[in-house]
Design an enzyme around this catalytic site. Structure first.
Site, PDB file in Angstrom:
ATOM      1  N   ARG A  94      -4.566   7.137   0.251  1.00  0.00           N
ATOM      2  CA  ARG A  94      -3.743   5.936   0.138  1.00  0.00           C
ATOM      3  C   ARG A  94      -4.222   5.082  -1.025  1.00  0.00           C
ATOM      4  NH1 ARG A  94      -5.490   2.145   4.117  1.00  0.00           N
ATOM      5  NH2 ARG A  94      -3.623   0.930   3.731  1.00  0.00           N
ATOM      6  N   ASN A 136       0.342  -2.306   5.681  1.00  0.00           N
ATOM      7  CA  ASN A 136       1.001  -3.538   6.102  1.00  0.00           C
ATOM      8  C   ASN A 136       2.444  -3.302   6.535  1.00  0.00           C
ATOM      9  OD1 ASN A 136      -0.941  -5.451   6.026  1.00  0.00           O
ATOM     10  ND2 ASN A 136      -0.078  -6.620   4.339  1.00  0.00           N
ATOM     11  N   CYS A 195       0.868  -1.179   0.000  1.00  0.00           N
ATOM     12  CA  CYS A 195       0.000   0.000   0.000  1.00  0.00           C
ATOM     13  C   CYS A 195       0.900   1.222   0.000  1.00  0.00           C
ATOM     14  CB  CYS A 195      -0.820   0.116   1.284  1.00  0.00           C
ATOM     15  SG  CYS A 195      -1.859  -1.298   1.647  1.00  0.00           S
TER      16      CYS A 195
HETATM   17  C1  LIG Z   1      -4.665  -5.981   3.700  1.00  0.00           C
HETATM   18  C2  LIG Z   1      -4.487  -4.507   4.040  1.00  0.00           C
HETATM   19  C3  LIG Z   1      -3.048  -4.116   3.782  1.00  0.00           C
HETATM   20  C4  LIG Z   1      -2.710  -4.198   2.324  1.00  0.00           C
HETATM   21  C5  LIG Z   1      -1.250  -4.350   2.119  1.00  0.00           C
HETATM   22  O1  LIG Z   1      -0.446  -3.588   2.609  1.00  0.00           O
HETATM   23  N1  LIG Z   1      -0.916  -5.388   1.327  1.00  0.00           N
HETATM   24  C6  LIG Z   1       0.440  -5.657   0.878  1.00  0.00           C
HETATM   25  C7  LIG Z   1       1.069  -6.854   1.548  1.00  0.00           C
HETATM   26  S1  LIG Z   1       2.768  -6.542   1.793  1.00  0.00           S
HETATM   27  O2  LIG Z   1       3.001  -5.373   2.612  1.00  0.00           O
HETATM   28  O3  LIG Z   1       3.376  -6.407   0.473  1.00  0.00           O
HETATM   29  O4  LIG Z   1       3.252  -7.736   2.500  1.00  0.00           O
HETATM   30  C8  LIG Z   1      -4.828  -4.158   5.501  1.00  0.00           C
HETATM   31  C9  LIG Z   1      -4.810  -2.623   5.715  1.00  0.00           C
HETATM   32  C10 LIG Z   1      -5.834  -2.339   6.832  1.00  0.00           C
HETATM   33  C11 LIG Z   1      -6.228  -3.728   7.342  1.00  0.00           C
HETATM   34  C12 LIG Z   1      -7.547  -3.895   8.147  1.00  0.00           C
HETATM   35  C13 LIG Z   1      -7.504  -2.963   9.360  1.00  0.00           C
HETATM   36  C14 LIG Z   1      -8.735  -3.157  10.266  1.00  0.00           C
HETATM   37  C15 LIG Z   1      -8.862  -4.636  10.719  1.00  0.00           C
HETATM   38  C16 LIG Z   1      -7.740  -4.992  11.687  1.00  0.00           C
HETATM   39  C17 LIG Z   1      -7.854  -6.433  12.195  1.00  0.00           C
HETATM   40  O5  LIG Z   1      -6.756  -6.720  12.997  1.00  0.00           O
HETATM   41  C18 LIG Z   1      -7.874  -7.388  11.008  1.00  0.00           C
HETATM   42  C19 LIG Z   1      -8.964  -7.058  10.022  1.00  0.00           C
HETATM   43  C20 LIG Z   1      -8.903  -5.607   9.508  1.00  0.00           C
HETATM   44  C21 LIG Z   1     -10.238  -5.372   8.737  1.00  0.00           C
HETATM   45  C22 LIG Z   1      -7.668  -5.357   8.589  1.00  0.00           C
HETATM   46  C23 LIG Z   1      -7.672  -6.253   7.329  1.00  0.00           C
HETATM   47  C24 LIG Z   1      -6.379  -6.050   6.470  1.00  0.00           C
HETATM   48  O6  LIG Z   1      -5.260  -6.498   7.172  1.00  0.00           O
HETATM   49  C25 LIG Z   1      -6.193  -4.556   6.062  1.00  0.00           C
HETATM   50  C26 LIG Z   1      -7.325  -4.203   5.078  1.00  0.00           C
END
Ligand SMILES: C[C@H](CCC(=O)NCCS(=O)(=O)O)[C@H]1CC[C@H]2[C@@H]3CC[C@@H]4C[C@H](O)CC[C@]4(C)[C@H]3C[C@H](O)[C@]12C
Length: 325
Positions: free
Chosen positions: A16, A79, A2
């Site tokens: 974002r 993340n 992200c």
């Molecule tokens: C997946 C996303 C990050 C995307 C990212 O960065 N992808 C690259 C991977 S990499 O960096 O390349 O490895 C993140 C960002 C915000 C997150 C939510 C935050 C609230 C809530 C917190 C709870 O604890 C768990 C469930 C919950 C709904 C979360 C789900 C998921 O985790 C979300 C969507």
């Protein structure tokens, strides 16, 4: 992966990209002033500042990914896998679960000065929301129109860094991301001059050569440099349309196209949505991978004194403006 960024014209903008291989099912969610937040370890908060942002709603609770409040503070969780470690509950501090962090800050702070004060007493703890939603490993950018900070909860404690460039991506930890900008200080939007060797007839044969060396790949550290370069050089008019348009162009520099980042067999990370908050006016703009048209939800159109969440679905599907039929 992200990417988050800030941008200032007449108003202050924050947004974002959310890059992932699937969606959790998100909505644009307004939490009005009288929705009661029941914090797991610090009790109930009956009224607070109104909040708008992108969230997954579970058990009548807004699990925000990125949001702003009516007072001009915005924040986003990105993340931070392998580095994020949340603490155990401790006495004499404010124990806030990771998923409560955005509501906790945005419900009470009207500026980064107040955010910093609140962070002095906080302990971000490892209480999961539910069995269905285990702890996401995140770090955060928090901004108002004057400054930004990065918050990283790691095995050696809570780190709060000034973020003078106003961008954030993912790994590695923030100090390393900032340090690598040293490697790119020669980059410029201007055409380069030949400093290589005066006896060689080197030619700036193409426009844009001042940016040669800007990393073009989708890794988190490359996106950090690329979005930082784009943001600090970005110029636009001051109007709302020009500012919002330019903001989407800034984050467009790190857009992820399906097929270029394979995360498992046949699974690809893409930019699911891009958001742009006008933090000054409380308007949440977004577009999605399948819908390039910008949609917007204005918090001040709603009854912000309500006690119930107000949700708008994410509008999907490309809207093409046919000009001759
Ligand atoms: C997946 C996303 C990050 C995307 C990212 O960065 N992808 C690259 C991977 S990499 O960096 O390349 O490895 C993140 C960002 C915000 C997150 C939510 C935050 C609230 C809530 C917190 C709870 O604890 C768990 C469930 C919950 C709904 C979360 C789900 C998921 O985790 C979300 C969507």
């Amino acid at each position: 992966m992200c990417t988050a960024a800030t941008y200032k014209t007449k108003d202050f903008y924050f947004g974002r990209t959310l890059d992932y291989e699937f969606s959790y099912g998100d909505q644009i969610v307004i939490t009005p002033r009288n929705y009661a937040f029941n914090f797991r370890h610090v009790g109930d908060m009956k009224n607070h500042y109104a909040i708008i942002g992108m969230a997954h709603v579970a058990e009548d609770y807004p699990l925000y990914y990125d949001a702003m409040n009516e007072k001009g503070v915005a924040m986003a969780g990105l993340n931070f896998v392998g580095n994020a470690v949340y603490a155990a509950i401790k006495p004499d501090v404010e124990n806030i679960a990771q998923f409560e962090f955005i509501p906790w800050i945005l419900s009470q702070c009207s500026s980064l000065v107040e955010v910093r004060e609140l962070l002095e007493r906080i302990n971000i703890v490892n209480t999961p929301f539910s069995e269905q939603f285990p702890l996401a490993q995140l770090h955060w950018i928090i901004s108002d129109e004057n400054e930004s900070i990065t918050v990283e909860s790691m095995s050696d404690g809570l780190h709060i860094y000034d973020n003078p460039v106003g961008v954030l991506t993912n790994n590695p930890p923030f100090p390393q991301q900032m340090f690598q900008l040293n490697n790119y200080m020669y980059l410029s939007p201007k055409q380069p001059r030949n400093t290589f060797c005066e006896n060689l007839a080197l030619d700036a044969y193409s426009r844009g050569m001042g940016g040669l060396g800007l990393p073009g790949d989708l890794s988190s550290s490359s996106r950090f440099v690329r979005v930082a370069f784009t943001k600090v050089n970005a110029i636009s008019g001051e109007s709302e349309e020009e500012s919002v348009s330019q903001f989407f162009h800034i984050l467009g520099s790190v857009d992820q196209q399906r097929g270029c980042c394979e995360v498992a067999d046949g699974k690809y990370e893409i930019t699911l949505y891009t958001s742009c908050c006008n933090v000054t006016k409380g308007i949440y703009y977004y577009n999605t991978y399948e819908n390039h048209q910008i949609s917007a939800v204005d918090m001040h159109v709603e009854n912000l004194d309500s006690d119930k969440m107000i949700c708008y679905p994410v509008i999907q599907g490309e809207r093409i403006n046919y000009q001759n039929k």
